[in-house]
Write a protein that holds these residues in place. Structure first.
Motif, mmCIF file in Angstrom:
data_model
loop_
_atom_site.group_PDB
_atom_site.id
_atom_site.type_symbol
_atom_site.label_atom_id
_atom_site.label_comp_id
_atom_site.label_asym_id
_atom_site.label_seq_id
_atom_site.Cartn_x
_atom_site.Cartn_y
_atom_site.Cartn_z
ATOM 1 N N THR A 91 0.819 -1.211 0.000
ATOM 2 C CA THR A 91 0.000 0.000 0.000
ATOM 3 C C THR A 91 0.852 1.260 0.000
ATOM 4 O O THR A 91 0.518 2.248 -0.657
ATOM 5 C CB THR A 91 -0.940 0.021 1.224
ATOM 6 N N THR A 92 1.955 1.224 0.723
ATOM 7 C CA THR A 92 2.788 2.409 0.858
ATOM 8 C C THR A 92 4.255 2.007 0.850
ATOM 9 O O THR A 92 4.586 0.828 0.720
ATOM 10 C CB THR A 92 2.450 3.151 2.168
ATOM 11 N N CYS A 93 5.123 2.974 0.981
ATOM 12 C CA CYS A 93 6.551 2.674 1.076
ATOM 13 C C CYS A 93 6.834 1.960 2.396
ATOM 14 O O CYS A 93 6.104 2.121 3.378
ATOM 15 C CB CYS A 93 7.374 3.966 1.003
ATOM 16 N N TRP A 94 7.896 1.187 2.409
ATOM 17 C CA TRP A 94 8.282 0.437 3.610
ATOM 18 C C TRP A 94 9.169 1.329 4.475
ATOM 19 O O TRP A 94 10.336 1.539 4.177
ATOM 20 C CB TRP A 94 9.012 -0.842 3.215
ATOM 21 N N TYR A 95 8.585 1.833 5.571
ATOM 22 C CA TYR A 95 9.318 2.748 6.453
ATOM 23 C C TYR A 95 9.796 2.049 7.733
ATOM 24 O O TYR A 95 10.256 2.725 8.655
ATOM 25 C CB TYR A 95 8.420 3.937 6.830
ATOM 26 N N LEU A 96 9.673 0.732 7.808
ATOM 27 C CA LEU A 96 10.039 -0.008 9.024
ATOM 28 C C LEU A 96 11.506 -0.433 9.042
ATOM 29 O O LEU A 96 11.953 -1.005 10.034
ATOM 30 C CB LEU A 96 9.138 -1.241 9.172
ATOM 31 N N GLY A 97 12.221 -0.196 7.962
ATOM 32 C CA GLY A 97 13.646 -0.523 7.945
ATOM 33 C C GLY A 97 13.932 -1.902 7.363
ATOM 34 O O GLY A 97 13.045 -2.761 7.259
ATOM 35 N N GLU A 98 15.171 -2.126 6.977
ATOM 36 C CA GLU A 98 15.563 -3.375 6.314
ATOM 37 C C GLU A 98 15.577 -4.560 7.270
ATOM 38 O O GLU A 98 15.335 -5.700 6.857
ATOM 39 C CB GLU A 98 16.943 -3.205 5.666
ATOM 40 N N ILE A 99 15.867 -4.310 8.555
ATOM 41 C CA ILE A 99 15.866 -5.413 9.525
ATOM 42 C C ILE A 99 14.445 -5.966 9.675
ATOM 43 O O ILE A 99 14.232 -7.193 9.659
ATOM 44 C CB ILE A 99 16.419 -4.946 10.890
ATOM 45 N N MET A 100 13.467 -5.083 9.811
ATOM 46 C CA MET A 100 12.080 -5.527 9.923
ATOM 47 C C MET A 100 11.620 -6.188 8.628
ATOM 48 O O MET A 100 10.793 -7.114 8.655
ATOM 49 C CB MET A 100 11.170 -4.350 10.258
ATOM 50 N N CYS A 101 12.179 -5.757 7.502
ATOM 51 C CA CYS A 101 11.853 -6.392 6.226
ATOM 52 C C CYS A 101 12.338 -7.838 6.222
ATOM 53 O O CYS A 101 11.611 -8.747 5.797
ATOM 54 C CB CYS A 101 12.488 -5.619 5.069
ATOM 55 N N ALA A 102 13.562 -8.053 6.721
ATOM 56 C CA ALA A 102 14.109 -9.414 6.801
ATOM 57 C C ALA A 102 13.296 -10.266 7.774
ATOM 58 O O ALA A 102 13.028 -11.444 7.511
ATOM 59 C CB ALA A 102 15.579 -9.363 7.231
ATOM 60 N N VAL A 103 12.880 -9.657 8.903
ATOM 61 C CA VAL A 103 12.062 -10.376 9.885
ATOM 62 C C VAL A 103 10.719 -10.755 9.263
ATOM 63 O O VAL A 103 10.222 -11.876 9.448
ATOM 64 C CB VAL A 103 11.846 -9.520 11.149
ATOM 65 N N TYR A 104 10.132 -9.808 8.513
ATOM 66 C CA TYR A 104 8.849 -10.087 7.856
ATOM 67 C C TYR A 104 8.977 -11.274 6.905
ATOM 68 O O TYR A 104 8.134 -12.183 6.919
ATOM 69 C CB TYR A 104 8.366 -8.863 7.085
ATOM 70 N N TYR A 105 10.006 -11.287 6.077
ATOM 71 C CA TYR A 105 10.166 -12.379 5.120
ATOM 72 C C TYR A 105 10.505 -13.702 5.807
ATOM 73 O O TYR A 105 10.156 -14.769 5.294
ATOM 74 C CB TYR A 105 11.215 -12.027 4.066
ATOM 75 N N TYR A 106 11.154 -13.617 6.966
ATOM 76 C CA TYR A 106 11.417 -14.849 7.716
ATOM 77 C C TYR A 106 10.094 -15.490 8.135
ATOM 78 O O TYR A 106 9.877 -16.692 7.927
ATOM 79 C CB TYR A 106 12.278 -14.560 8.944
ATOM 80 N N PHE A 107 9.211 -14.681 8.721
ATOM 81 C CA PHE A 107 7.915 -15.211 9.144
ATOM 82 C C PHE A 107 7.031 -15.527 7.937
ATOM 83 O O PHE A 107 6.231 -16.464 7.985
ATOM 84 C CB PHE A 107 7.213 -14.224 10.068
#
Length: 332
Positions: A91-107
């Motif tokens: 929906t929008t740009c990812w403002y949570l940072g690259e670490i949270m992006c990696a955590v998201y893809y892990y889950f």
């Protein structure tokens, strides 16, 4: 000199490293966001009912229901965590940072893959119950099932680290050619993609289909046998007729479960295999939503095919589970 519109970027102050904002058409995005939000709520509610039902009522603590409980937990997490984050990511740009992006893809890897593992366990459980009924009580025990469920969660938890290893490497040694700020996209090599396709799709789907086909053949043979002997057996041994009908009904339920699994999982895997580099598009968003929609369908299947679940839901909604000794209620 051409002046770029800074409003197109996620971080206008960092034009050289910022990603452009998503280009999904607004009407399409709103439609999918609304549908997936509704699916997310339904998924959480229905799977929470399954979790409460199996956990609370002691009579439901069977080996088969332990696997269903594990499946409900993974599906519950899909609705609670993955679907909202997927909506946010598209929906929008990812403002949570690259670490949270990696955590998201892990889950995003470990939780749906665990659902696949649970469906394999359900298929194996039904295979033994229907094809080898005399050995079922000794082969399928509560202790063994709990161990298998634990190993399932452990295996996919460890495997997901391998799947996002390129993402982790990128965090340690950033590569500006790979991604930009404001975008959360999975980073993996061709070898990782092929290994993932084999380990999490081809092998599990083959195992599930082979087990179900074997169950289906035996169930058909048993159904024919029941029709030819139903009059005699119903008079002499009515309990055996009830048990066989229960097993045949379980086989049909497994068939529906497998069909919906293939219907929801296959399109995304096929799309990824055809064009693995096409990321953050409307089509991928749509297929990812379909992928997660399977977690909403599983408890619906229980509602339609399992009387104990309908009875448990009624007791939960009417708050009768708050009564003393409600866990001892006869559910079967």
């Amino acid at each position: 000199m051409e002046i770029q519109d800074t409003g197109e970027f996620c971080f206008p102050q960092l034009l050289n490293s910022s990603c452009r904002k998503l280009t999904i058409q607004w009407t399409k995005a709103m439609f999918l966001n609304t549908v997936l939000s509704i699916i997310s709520v339904i998924t959480v509610v229905l799977n929470l009912l399954v979790i409460i039902s199996v956990s609370h009522f002691r009579q439901l603590h069977s080996p088969t229901n332990i696997i269903l409980l594990s499946l409900a937990v993974s599906d519950f997490l899909v609705g609670l965590l993955l679907l909202p984050l997927e909506i946010y990511r598209n929906t929008t740009c990812w403002y949570l940072g690259e670490i949270m992006c990696a955590v998201y893809y892990y889950f995003a890897c470990s939780i749906p893959y665990t659902s696949i593992g649970n469906i394999i366990l359900i298929s194996a459980d039904r295979y033994v119950a229907i094809c080898h009924p005399l050995h079922y009580p000794t082969r399928i025990t509560a202790v063994r099932v709990k161990l298998c469920v634990f190993l399932c969660w452990l295996w996919y938890g460890l495997y997901s680290i391998f799947y996002i290893r390129d993402q982790i490497i990128h965090l340690i040694k950033p590569d500006k050619d790979v991604s930009c700020l404001g975008q959360c996209s999975i980073i993996f090599s061709y070898v990782t993609g092929v290994a993932d396709l084999i380990l999490t799709f081809i092998i599990p789907v083959t195992a599930i289909v082979v087990l179900y086909m074997r169950v289906f053949v035996v169930a058909v043979i048993q159904a024919r046998s029941m029709r030819s002997h139903v009059t005699f057996v119903s008079v002499q041994h009515p309990s055996k007729v009830k048990a066989k009908r229960s097993e045949l009904k379980a086989a049909r339920t497994l068939g529906v479960l497998v069909f919906t699994f293939l219907l929801c999982f296959c399109p995304l895997y096929c799309y990824t295999f055809i064009d693995i580099n096409l990321i953050d598009t409307y089509n991928q968003y749509l297929l990812t939503g379909l992928f997660y929609f399977n977690s909403c369908l599983n408890p619906v299947i229980y509602t339609l095919f399992y009387p104990w679940f309908r009875k448990a839901v009624k007791l939960i909604i009417t708050l009768q589970i708050l009564k003393p000794d409600s866990c001892e209620t006869n559910m079967l």
